[in-house]
Structure formats: C-alpha cells, structure tokens
Motif scaffolding. Structure first.
Motif, mmCIF file in Angstrom:
data_model
loop_
_atom_site.group_PDB
_atom_site.id
_atom_site.type_symbol
_atom_site.label_atom_id
_atom_site.label_comp_id
_atom_site.label_asym_id
_atom_site.label_seq_id
_atom_site.Cartn_x
_atom_site.Cartn_y
_atom_site.Cartn_z
ATOM 1 N N PRO A 19 1.078 11.245 2.124
ATOM 2 C CA PRO A 19 2.072 11.447 3.182
ATOM 3 C C PRO A 19 1.541 11.309 4.610
ATOM 4 C CG PRO A 19 2.251 13.156 1.513
ATOM 5 C CD PRO A 19 1.006 12.374 1.201
ATOM 6 N N ASP A 20 0.241 11.479 4.801
ATOM 7 C CA ASP A 20 -0.346 11.304 6.134
ATOM 8 C C ASP A 20 -1.006 9.940 6.298
ATOM 9 O OD1 ASP A 20 0.414 13.755 7.282
ATOM 10 O OD2 ASP A 20 -1.198 14.780 6.217
ATOM 11 N N CYS A 21 -0.639 9.003 5.447
ATOM 12 C CA CYS A 21 -1.111 7.610 5.508
ATOM 13 C C CYS A 21 -2.588 7.447 5.172
ATOM 14 C CB CYS A 21 -0.816 6.971 6.865
ATOM 15 S SG CYS A 21 0.937 6.845 7.237
ATOM 16 N N GLN A 22 -3.230 8.487 4.646
ATOM 17 C CA GLN A 22 -4.641 8.376 4.256
ATOM 18 C C GLN A 22 -4.719 7.782 2.853
ATOM 19 O OE1 GLN A 22 -6.933 11.979 4.472
ATOM 20 N NE2 GLN A 22 -8.814 10.950 3.837
ATOM 21 N N VAL A 23 -5.619 6.817 2.690
ATOM 22 C CA VAL A 23 -5.830 6.205 1.386
ATOM 23 C C VAL A 23 -6.359 7.281 0.445
ATOM 24 C CG1 VAL A 23 -7.146 4.465 0.111
ATOM 25 C CG2 VAL A 23 -6.203 3.913 2.363
ATOM 26 N N HIS A 24 -5.716 7.397 -0.718
ATOM 27 C CA HIS A 24 -6.118 8.410 -1.692
ATOM 28 C C HIS A 24 -7.608 8.284 -2.008
ATOM 29 C CE1 HIS A 24 -2.042 9.684 -2.518
ATOM 30 N NE2 HIS A 24 -1.680 8.465 -2.876
ATOM 31 N N GLY A 25 -8.329 9.395 -1.862
ATOM 32 C CA GLY A 25 -9.731 9.455 -2.260
ATOM 33 C C GLY A 25 -10.710 8.789 -1.324
ATOM 34 N N VAL A 26 -10.264 8.349 -0.151
ATOM 35 C CA VAL A 26 -11.166 7.686 0.790
ATOM 36 C C VAL A 26 -11.090 8.426 2.132
ATOM 37 C CG1 VAL A 26 -11.777 5.540 1.966
ATOM 38 C CG2 VAL A 26 -10.771 5.464 -0.335
ATOM 39 N N ALA A 27 -12.192 9.013 2.534
ATOM 40 C CA ALA A 27 -12.222 9.737 3.803
ATOM 41 C C ALA A 27 -12.137 8.767 4.979
ATOM 42 C CB ALA A 27 -13.516 10.555 3.903
ATOM 43 N N ASN A 28 -11.369 9.132 5.969
ATOM 44 C CA ASN A 28 -11.263 8.382 7.228
ATOM 45 C C ASN A 28 -10.728 6.964 7.083
ATOM 46 O OD1 ASN A 28 -12.160 10.524 8.857
ATOM 47 N ND2 ASN A 28 -14.279 10.072 8.288
ATOM 48 N N LEU A 29 -9.930 6.706 6.064
ATOM 49 C CA LEU A 29 -9.270 5.403 5.950
ATOM 50 C C LEU A 29 -7.772 5.641 5.893
ATOM 51 C CD1 LEU A 29 -9.327 2.349 5.701
ATOM 52 C CD2 LEU A 29 -9.629 2.632 3.223
ATOM 53 N N PHE A 30 -7.071 5.140 6.902
ATOM 54 C CA PHE A 30 -5.638 5.344 7.040
ATOM 55 C C PHE A 30 -4.956 3.996 7.195
ATOM 56 C CE2 PHE A 30 -7.755 9.120 8.437
ATOM 57 C CZ PHE A 30 -6.956 10.169 7.999
ATOM 58 N N VAL A 31 -3.723 3.911 6.726
ATOM 59 C CA VAL A 31 -2.938 2.687 6.854
ATOM 60 C C VAL A 31 -1.594 3.059 7.472
ATOM 61 C CG1 VAL A 31 -1.810 0.779 5.636
ATOM 62 C CG2 VAL A 31 -4.007 1.665 4.808
ATOM 63 N N ALA A 32 -1.266 2.456 8.595
ATOM 64 C CA ALA A 32 0.041 2.666 9.226
ATOM 65 C C ALA A 32 0.691 1.306 9.398
ATOM 66 C CB ALA A 32 -0.112 3.367 10.562
ATOM 67 N N HIS A 67 -0.575 11.170 16.101
ATOM 68 C CA HIS A 67 -0.464 12.612 16.363
ATOM 69 C C HIS A 67 -1.234 13.404 15.303
ATOM 70 C CE1 HIS A 67 2.395 12.817 19.738
ATOM 71 N NE2 HIS A 67 2.842 11.677 19.257
ATOM 72 N N HIS A 68 -1.109 12.998 14.051
ATOM 73 C CA HIS A 68 -1.829 13.673 12.963
ATOM 74 C C HIS A 68 -3.346 13.575 13.192
ATOM 75 C CE1 HIS A 68 -3.133 14.916 8.991
ATOM 76 N NE2 HIS A 68 -3.783 13.764 8.875
ATOM 77 N N LEU A 69 -3.835 12.387 13.493
ATOM 78 C CA LEU A 69 -5.278 12.195 13.706
ATOM 79 C C LEU A 69 -5.764 12.977 14.929
ATOM 80 C CD1 LEU A 69 -5.620 8.410 12.836
ATOM 81 C CD2 LEU A 69 -6.258 10.386 11.429
ATOM 82 N N ALA A 70 -4.937 13.076 15.953
ATOM 83 C CA ALA A 70 -5.314 13.867 17.132
ATOM 84 C C ALA A 70 -5.453 15.343 16.765
ATOM 85 C CB ALA A 70 -4.285 13.681 18.246
ATOM 86 N N ARG A 71 -4.526 15.846 15.928
ATOM 87 C CA ARG A 71 -4.628 17.244 15.493
ATOM 88 C C ARG A 71 -5.882 17.458 14.649
ATOM 89 N NH1 ARG A 71 0.866 16.375 14.769
ATOM 90 N NH2 ARG A 71 0.572 16.038 12.536
ATOM 91 N N VAL A 72 -6.180 16.520 13.760
ATOM 92 C CA VAL A 72 -7.381 16.633 12.923
ATOM 93 C C VAL A 72 -8.630 16.613 13.799
ATOM 94 C CG1 VAL A 72 -8.772 15.418 11.182
ATOM 95 C CG2 VAL A 72 -6.302 15.662 10.852
ATOM 96 N N THR A 129 0.867 -1.180 0.000
ATOM 97 C CA THR A 129 0.000 0.000 0.000
ATOM 98 C C THR A 129 0.903 1.229 0.000
ATOM 99 O OG1 THR A 129 -0.201 -0.109 2.419
ATOM 100 C CG2 THR A 129 -1.975 -1.096 1.144
ATOM 101 N N ARG A 130 1.730 1.305 -0.981
ATOM 102 C CA ARG A 130 2.808 2.288 -1.107
ATOM 103 C C ARG A 130 2.379 3.728 -0.848
ATOM 104 N NH1 ARG A 130 7.661 1.859 -4.851
ATOM 105 N NH2 ARG A 130 7.128 -0.265 -4.366
ATOM 106 N N MET A 131 3.246 4.477 -0.152
ATOM 107 C CA MET A 131 3.021 5.890 0.128
ATOM 108 C C MET A 131 3.592 6.732 -1.007
ATOM 109 S SD MET A 131 4.457 8.220 3.287
ATOM 110 C CE MET A 131 3.541 7.369 4.569
ATOM 111 N N GLY A 132 2.832 7.752 -1.386
ATOM 112 C CA GLY A 132 3.305 8.671 -2.405
ATOM 113 C C GLY A 132 2.318 9.800 -2.612
#
Length: 116
Positions: free
Chosen positions: A62-75, A101-106, A49-52
């Motif tokens: 760059p924030d691990c969010q799946v492109h085009g999908v709200a509230n879906l993150f991969v770490a 940390h990113h999700l806490a700020r959001v 699930t490559r980052m780019g």
C-alpha cells in the motif's frame, strides 16, 4: 473529431494569448484519421507492478514499496490493480505525491531516532 476540435481550440487560445501555437506533423485534412489510427488501445502500462497486500499476487504494498525489498518504491500507473476509462496521469501524480509524503515521514522518524 472532438480531439481535433480540442486541439483547434487550444491552438486558437495559445495564439490569442501570444504564448505559442500548435504545429501539426500531418496536413489538417488528415488529422482526424491520424488520431483514429492511435485510438485503438492506448499506451498506458497499468498493472505491471500491481499494488496489493499479498506478495504472491502483487509487486508493491500500500505504500508503493516493493515487497521484501528495502528502499525500493514504485510510483506509477503500473501499480494500479485495475484500469479506469480515462488517462491515468492525475491519479499517478497523486500517488507520487502520496509516496513523497510517506517517504518524508519515514525520513523524519529516522532522523529523530538517530538523534536520540
């Protein structure tokens, strides 16, 4: 042989401290051969699930969010664009902490916006 020696050192330290011990599935004489049986390629799933920046050649931004999908993150190490020589656990853990940390700020910004 260094893996078997490292395990012996760990076992000795655990026993001396009274914290535990290592128990092997295989007889001691077979340990090095059993380690070598598993040393052919590793099992770290990296790059699936490559980052780019571009959704055409990556899955997450760059924030691990799946492109085009709200509230879906991969770490996980699956977002690493390339692999290093060693185990990816420390870097994957660091990535997960960074995402937390990113999700806490959001979430904080969202709460502040809702309060206005």
């Amino acid at each position: 042989s260094s893996v078997v020696r490292a395990h012996a050192i760990l076992d000795r330290a655990l026993r001396q401290s009274g914290k535990g011990r290592l128990e092997y599935v295989f007889p001691e004489a077979e340990l090095e051969a059993k380690v070598m049986e598993q040393a052919f390629g590793g099992y770290h799933q990296i790059g699936l699930t490559r980052m780019g920046l571009d959704p055409r050649d990556s899955v997450v931004g760059p924030d691990c969010q799946v492109h085009g999908v709200a509230n879906l993150f991969v770490a996980s190490s699956s977002v690493f664009p390339t692999s290093g020589q060693a185990n990816p656990t420390l870097l994957a853990t660091t990535l997960a902490v960074r995402l937390a940390h990113h999700l806490a700020r959001v979430a904080q910004r969202s709460l502040q916006s809702a309060a206005i």
